[in-house]
Write an enzyme that holds these catalytic residues in place. Sequence first.
Site, short mmCIF file in Angstrom:
data_model
loop_
_atom_site.label_atom_id
_atom_site.label_comp_id
_atom_site.label_asym_id
_atom_site.label_seq_id
_atom_site.Cartn_x
_atom_site.Cartn_y
_atom_site.Cartn_z
N HIS A 1 0.71 -1.26 0.01
CA HIS A 1 -0.15 0.04 -0.13
C HIS A 1 1.03 1.21 0.06
CE1 HIS A 1 -3.41 -2.66 1.19
NE2 HIS A 1 -2.53 -3.09 2.20
O1 RIB Z 1 -4.60 -0.49 5.20
C1 RIB Z 1 -3.15 -0.23 4.91
C2 RIB Z 1 -2.52 0.48 5.56
O2 RIB Z 1 -2.54 0.13 7.06
C3 RIB Z 1 -0.73 0.61 5.48
O3 RIB Z 1 -0.54 1.94 5.53
C4 RIB Z 1 -0.22 -0.37 6.37
O4 RIB Z 1 0.97 0.02 6.71
C5 RIB Z 1 -1.26 -0.50 7.51
O5 RIB Z 1 -0.90 0.98 8.29
#
Ligand code: RIB
Length: 318
Positions: free
Chosen positions: A247
């Site tokens: 992500h």
């Molecule tokens: O949902 C994804 C996010 O949640 C990302 O930033 C991951 O590192 C967690 O923090």
Amino acid sequence: MRRKLILDVDTGTDDAVAVMLAALHPALELLACTTVNGNIPVEYCTENTLRVLDHIGRGDIPVYEGLAHPIARLDFPVPRRQSDHAGKYHPDILPVPPTKRRKQDASAVEFLVETYRKATDPIVLVAVAPLSNLAAAIALDAKFAARVPELVVMGGGHALGNVTPSAEFNIWGDPEAAAMVFAAGFPKVTLLPLDATHRAPITREHCAAMDALGTPAGQAAAAFIGHRIVVHDQHQRQPVPHSTPVHDALAVGFLVQPSLISTQRVHVAVETQGPLTVGRTVIDLLGRGSGVPNCDVAMDADAAGFAELLLRTFAAKA
Ligand code: RIB
Ligand code: CA
């Protein structure tokens, strides 16, 4: 000229890949990382961020520690380990050598407020964690949002939730902070929700190629992402076999390669009340609400381009 940025993280496995991409890409100048409570308690986020920067030869980049809790819900089950399997995605300590240095004395919030108060060049703020530090900066300096020329946020979801059926972790982790950020009037906001990040999965084969690079970043990225793939295969199997979204790194990748995502300009707000919907980003794709569009939201991403960007960047030595 390289684009200056500050990265707000809760390092975490995908945050770590984002940190390495930001620190190593030739088109970017990572000024600092700020850490916040999220995936794991903030002190571990700080240690991991220091470790990752040292590991890739960027021990020159300072790390400022931020809030250890959400801005309003002090009793919120904050460390992700208390929710779904998320605690398994992010070990307290990442598998890279201990850091030889310390975090900065100033807090992340003081650093953010002072840096943007004094900035003469544009500095992009990239937030890939709960938005507690940003909300605190807004509370401390009424002009903070206006002083940040561009904000990129990894968070939220329209069709997807991950920590609840209706919410994504970064927004859910501090709903009041997120609501403040989206209402604060930042001049340029790009949001990469799960709808986009899940369109750019990184596979086990990509990890093998990163490991084969033989560089500290390539091998660390292969380990961090490989760990995520194992957990996904066990608990949240992905449509692409043996893969995982990374992500936070996609939010950084967007900065150097905007074509990695396609966006729509819409209104985004955050639910802070409903027991079933707290932490949901309400993304008004069809313009059904009265809110003025305040955000460019990515709903798709270029998986091949993203993987290629990581491999190209991690092939180089610092
Ligand atoms: O949902 C994804 C996010 O949640 C990302 O930033 C991951 O590192 C967690 O923090
Ligand atoms: Ca994160």
